[in-house]
Design a protein around this motif. Sequence first.
Motif, PDB file in Angstrom:
ATOM      1  N   PRO A  81       2.104  23.835  -7.919  1.00  0.00           N
ATOM      2  CA  PRO A  81       1.349  22.697  -7.362  1.00  0.00           C
ATOM      3  C   PRO A  81       1.069  22.828  -5.862  1.00  0.00           C
ATOM      4  O   PRO A  81       0.155  22.165  -5.365  1.00  0.00           O
ATOM      5  CB  PRO A  81       2.266  21.492  -7.634  1.00  0.00           C
ATOM      6  N   VAL A  82       1.830  23.649  -5.145  1.00  0.00           N
ATOM      7  CA  VAL A  82       1.723  23.681  -3.679  1.00  0.00           C
ATOM      8  C   VAL A  82       0.343  24.144  -3.201  1.00  0.00           C
ATOM      9  O   VAL A  82      -0.246  23.508  -2.320  1.00  0.00           O
ATOM     10  CB  VAL A  82       2.846  24.559  -3.080  1.00  0.00           C
ATOM     11  N   PRO A  83      -0.238  25.243  -3.731  1.00  0.00           N
ATOM     12  CA  PRO A  83      -1.582  25.627  -3.273  1.00  0.00           C
ATOM     13  C   PRO A  83      -2.634  24.551  -3.519  1.00  0.00           C
ATOM     14  O   PRO A  83      -3.575  24.407  -2.725  1.00  0.00           O
ATOM     15  CB  PRO A  83      -1.880  26.888  -4.100  1.00  0.00           C
ATOM     16  N   ILE A  84      -2.484  23.787  -4.596  1.00  0.00           N
ATOM     17  CA  ILE A  84      -3.426  22.698  -4.869  1.00  0.00           C
ATOM     18  C   ILE A  84      -3.325  21.645  -3.769  1.00  0.00           C
ATOM     19  O   ILE A  84      -4.339  21.174  -3.231  1.00  0.00           O
ATOM     20  CB  ILE A  84      -3.142  22.069  -6.245  1.00  0.00           C
ATOM     21  N   ILE A  85      -2.090  21.286  -3.412  1.00  0.00           N
ATOM     22  CA  ILE A  85      -1.878  20.289  -2.357  1.00  0.00           C
ATOM     23  C   ILE A  85      -2.407  20.804  -1.022  1.00  0.00           C
ATOM     24  O   ILE A  85      -3.053  20.071  -0.259  1.00  0.00           O
ATOM     25  CB  ILE A  85      -0.376  19.941  -2.258  1.00  0.00           C
ATOM     26  N   VAL A  86      -2.156  22.082  -0.730  1.00  0.00           N
ATOM     27  CA  VAL A  86      -2.634  22.677   0.520  1.00  0.00           C
ATOM     28  C   VAL A  86      -4.159  22.633   0.587  1.00  0.00           C
ATOM     29  O   VAL A  86      -4.743  22.282   1.625  1.00  0.00           O
ATOM     30  CB  VAL A  86      -2.127  24.129   0.661  1.00  0.00           C
ATOM     31  N   LEU A 125      -8.584  29.831  -3.643  1.00  0.00           N
ATOM     32  CA  LEU A 125      -9.398  29.616  -4.841  1.00  0.00           C
ATOM     33  C   LEU A 125      -9.674  28.129  -5.058  1.00  0.00           C
ATOM     34  O   LEU A 125     -10.798  27.739  -5.398  1.00  0.00           O
ATOM     35  CB  LEU A 125      -8.695  30.201  -6.068  1.00  0.00           C
ATOM     36  N   TYR A 126      -8.652  27.307  -4.865  1.00  0.00           N
ATOM     37  CA  TYR A 126      -8.843  25.867  -5.037  1.00  0.00           C
ATOM     38  C   TYR A 126      -9.778  25.306  -3.965  1.00  0.00           C
ATOM     39  O   TYR A 126     -10.609  24.439  -4.252  1.00  0.00           O
ATOM     40  CB  TYR A 126      -7.494  25.149  -4.979  1.00  0.00           C
ATOM     41  N   PHE A 127      -9.637  25.798  -2.734  1.00  0.00           N
ATOM     42  CA  PHE A 127     -10.494  25.313  -1.655  1.00  0.00           C
ATOM     43  C   PHE A 127     -11.952  25.696  -1.923  1.00  0.00           C
ATOM     44  O   PHE A 127     -12.874  24.911  -1.671  1.00  0.00           O
ATOM     45  CB  PHE A 127     -10.025  25.889  -0.317  1.00  0.00           C
ATOM     46  N   ALA A 128     -12.155  26.906  -2.446  1.00  0.00           N
ATOM     47  CA  ALA A 128     -13.518  27.328  -2.799  1.00  0.00           C
ATOM     48  C   ALA A 128     -14.086  26.442  -3.897  1.00  0.00           C
ATOM     49  O   ALA A 128     -15.275  26.101  -3.886  1.00  0.00           O
ATOM     50  CB  ALA A 128     -13.510  28.790  -3.240  1.00  0.00           C
ATOM     51  N   ALA A 129     -13.237  26.063  -4.865  1.00  0.00           N
ATOM     52  CA  ALA A 129     -13.692  25.176  -5.936  1.00  0.00           C
ATOM     53  C   ALA A 129     -14.044  23.794  -5.387  1.00  0.00           C
ATOM     54  O   ALA A 129     -15.010  23.163  -5.832  1.00  0.00           O
ATOM     55  CB  ALA A 129     -12.620  25.058  -7.013  1.00  0.00           C
ATOM     56  N   ILE A 130     -13.271  23.330  -4.404  1.00  0.00           N
ATOM     57  CA  ILE A 130     -13.550  22.024  -3.789  1.00  0.00           C
ATOM     58  C   ILE A 130     -14.883  22.051  -3.060  1.00  0.00           C
ATOM     59  O   ILE A 130     -15.686  21.107  -3.147  1.00  0.00           O
ATOM     60  CB  ILE A 130     -12.405  21.632  -2.828  1.00  0.00           C
ATOM     61  N   ILE A 131     -15.147  23.142  -2.349  1.00  0.00           N
ATOM     62  CA  ILE A 131     -16.411  23.264  -1.625  1.00  0.00           C
ATOM     63  C   ILE A 131     -17.593  23.215  -2.595  1.00  0.00           C
ATOM     64  O   ILE A 131     -18.679  22.728  -2.255  1.00  0.00           O
ATOM     65  CB  ILE A 131     -16.430  24.567  -0.795  1.00  0.00           C
ATOM     66  N   GLY A 132     -17.398  23.706  -3.815  1.00  0.00           N
ATOM     67  CA  GLY A 132     -18.473  23.749  -4.787  1.00  0.00           C
ATOM     68  C   GLY A 132     -18.767  22.419  -5.464  1.00  0.00           C
ATOM     69  O   GLY A 132     -19.725  22.316  -6.248  1.00  0.00           O
ATOM     70  N   TRP A 188      -8.586  11.486  -5.842  1.00  0.00           N
ATOM     71  CA  TRP A 188      -8.065  11.333  -7.199  1.00  0.00           C
ATOM     72  C   TRP A 188      -9.170  11.349  -8.260  1.00  0.00           C
ATOM     73  O   TRP A 188      -8.999  11.925  -9.337  1.00  0.00           O
ATOM     74  CB  TRP A 188      -7.260  10.046  -7.288  1.00  0.00           C
ATOM     75  N   PHE A 189     -10.302  10.715  -7.953  1.00  0.00           N
ATOM     76  CA  PHE A 189     -11.339  10.540  -8.977  1.00  0.00           C
ATOM     77  C   PHE A 189     -12.502  11.526  -8.861  1.00  0.00           C
ATOM     78  O   PHE A 189     -13.313  11.631  -9.782  1.00  0.00           O
ATOM     79  CB  PHE A 189     -11.887   9.106  -8.925  1.00  0.00           C
ATOM     80  N   VAL A 190     -12.604  12.237  -7.722  1.00  0.00           N
ATOM     81  CA  VAL A 190     -13.704  13.191  -7.557  1.00  0.00           C
ATOM     82  C   VAL A 190     -13.189  14.615  -7.379  1.00  0.00           C
ATOM     83  O   VAL A 190     -13.560  15.523  -8.132  1.00  0.00           O
ATOM     84  CB  VAL A 190     -14.606  12.799  -6.362  1.00  0.00           C
ATOM     85  N   THR A 191     -12.315  14.804  -6.378  1.00  0.00           N
ATOM     86  CA  THR A 191     -11.886  16.163  -6.042  1.00  0.00           C
ATOM     87  C   THR A 191     -11.036  16.796  -7.137  1.00  0.00           C
ATOM     88  O   THR A 191     -11.323  17.908  -7.593  1.00  0.00           O
ATOM     89  CB  THR A 191     -11.104  16.168  -4.719  1.00  0.00           C
ATOM     90  N   ILE A 192     -10.011  16.099  -7.574  1.00  0.00           N
ATOM     91  CA  ILE A 192      -9.112  16.678  -8.579  1.00  0.00           C
ATOM     92  C   ILE A 192      -9.825  16.947  -9.905  1.00  0.00           C
ATOM     93  O   ILE A 192      -9.694  18.042 -10.470  1.00  0.00           O
ATOM     94  CB  ILE A 192      -7.871  15.790  -8.774  1.00  0.00           C
ATOM     95  N   PRO A 193     -10.620  15.987 -10.435  1.00  0.00           N
ATOM     96  CA  PRO A 193     -11.387  16.331 -11.651  1.00  0.00           C
ATOM     97  C   PRO A 193     -12.363  17.478 -11.431  1.00  0.00           C
ATOM     98  O   PRO A 193     -12.623  18.269 -12.346  1.00  0.00           O
ATOM     99  CB  PRO A 193     -12.133  15.021 -11.971  1.00  0.00           C
ATOM    100  N   GLY A 194     -12.899  17.606 -10.209  1.00  0.00           N
ATOM    101  CA  GLY A 194     -13.841  18.676  -9.923  1.00  0.00           C
ATOM    102  C   GLY A 194     -13.220  20.064  -9.957  1.00  0.00           C
ATOM    103  O   GLY A 194     -13.905  21.051 -10.255  1.00  0.00           O
ATOM    104  N   ILE A 195     -11.922  20.143  -9.624  1.00  0.00           N
ATOM    105  CA  ILE A 195     -11.259  21.449  -9.625  1.00  0.00           C
ATOM    106  C   ILE A 195     -10.358  21.618 -10.855  1.00  0.00           C
ATOM    107  O   ILE A 195      -9.611  22.593 -10.942  1.00  0.00           O
ATOM    108  CB  ILE A 195     -10.428  21.666  -8.344  1.00  0.00           C
ATOM    109  N   ALA A 196     -10.438  20.686 -11.801  1.00  0.00           N
ATOM    110  CA  ALA A 196      -9.593  20.762 -12.997  1.00  0.00           C
ATOM    111  C   ALA A 196      -9.774  22.062 -13.774  1.00  0.00           C
ATOM    112  O   ALA A 196      -8.788  22.659 -14.228  1.00  0.00           O
ATOM    113  CB  ALA A 196      -9.849  19.554 -13.899  1.00  0.00           C
ATOM    114  N   PRO A 197     -11.019  22.564 -13.966  1.00  0.00           N
ATOM    115  CA  PRO A 197     -11.158  23.852 -14.680  1.00  0.00           C
ATOM    116  C   PRO A 197     -10.447  25.000 -13.965  1.00  0.00           C
ATOM    117  O   PRO A 197      -9.842  25.869 -14.618  1.00  0.00           O
ATOM    118  CB  PRO A 197     -12.677  24.077 -14.714  1.00  0.00           C
ATOM    119  N   LEU A 213      -5.979  28.897 -13.759  1.00  0.00           N
ATOM    120  CA  LEU A 213      -4.905  29.541 -13.008  1.00  0.00           C
ATOM    121  C   LEU A 213      -3.533  29.208 -13.590  1.00  0.00           C
ATOM    122  O   LEU A 213      -2.619  30.040 -13.537  1.00  0.00           O
ATOM    123  CB  LEU A 213      -4.970  29.118 -11.537  1.00  0.00           C
ATOM    124  N   PHE A 214      -3.393  28.029 -14.158  1.00  0.00           N
ATOM    125  CA  PHE A 214      -2.120  27.694 -14.799  1.00  0.00           C
ATOM    126  C   PHE A 214      -1.880  28.604 -16.006  1.00  0.00           C
ATOM    127  O   PHE A 214      -0.770  29.113 -16.199  1.00  0.00           O
ATOM    128  CB  PHE A 214      -2.110  26.236 -15.236  1.00  0.00           C
TER     129      PHE A 214
END
Length: 282
Positions: A70-75, A161-168, A189-198, A203-204
Amino acid sequence: MLLPGILYFLAYHYLPIWEARIAFQELRIVPPNIWVGFKHFVTLASSPVFLQVLQNTIIISTMKLIFIFPVPIIVALLLNEVRSPAYRKTVQSVIYLPHYLSWVVIGGLTIATLSPNDGAVNELLGWVGIGPIPFMTDSGSIRWVVVFSEMWRSAGWDSLLYFAAIIGINPELYEAAEIDGAGRWQKIWFVTIPGIAPTIATLFILNVGLFFSTGLDQILNLSNPVIRSQIDIVDTYVYRIGLQTGQFELATAAGLLKGLVGMTLIVTAHLASKKLTGKGVW
């Protein structure tokens, strides 16, 4: 441009598959080798040392999956909230740096930092009346040292990778959420996290597939005779019996078993993810 990568995977990942047959043979100096079936797997299953190694691998891998994943996601989420581009780039440069250091360097830094005599951590603990604690020789602490040293090294780089997904993510989604009255945390919670869910799901699944690859270099550089029994893993076991004692059949059997378990885990995680979230690796 693809040729070097293709040659690498052919040489180190595909061609060795043929040599996995050694796990079912008894090697002879003069060929042909003798086929012995599952003899070496039975030997591993009845070996107290291998069972202890297997237990250590499962414990350390579970700790890494729970506390590091979970740490890279939080970062990445925190980096996305930084408004100053210059400050963000500075922070990214600092947290990416450990990824480029070898485990020889990180192992030395970790041992020096956690030294009970003059280590920085024990100095700080001494100021509040705690310690000194021999982290590197304490069986109760050494696994946590493995986990947190890995977290320090990889969390920043893995967040890329997560930051790149957020930018997209489409900026219009944030604008729509803001119009609806969403605050910063609600947009996360409602935009960013669902946006990077794939990306998180993919990665999980890949991390689950690498469950038994706990980190040979890390363990070799952090290990010592006092606590070796606590962090001896499948990778170090294969290295020791294969390269140090020459029991190539047993080492190959252990490595093949690790690969089969990894493949089973990644397929299982993919199927579970597809069923629960509709997203998987393929």
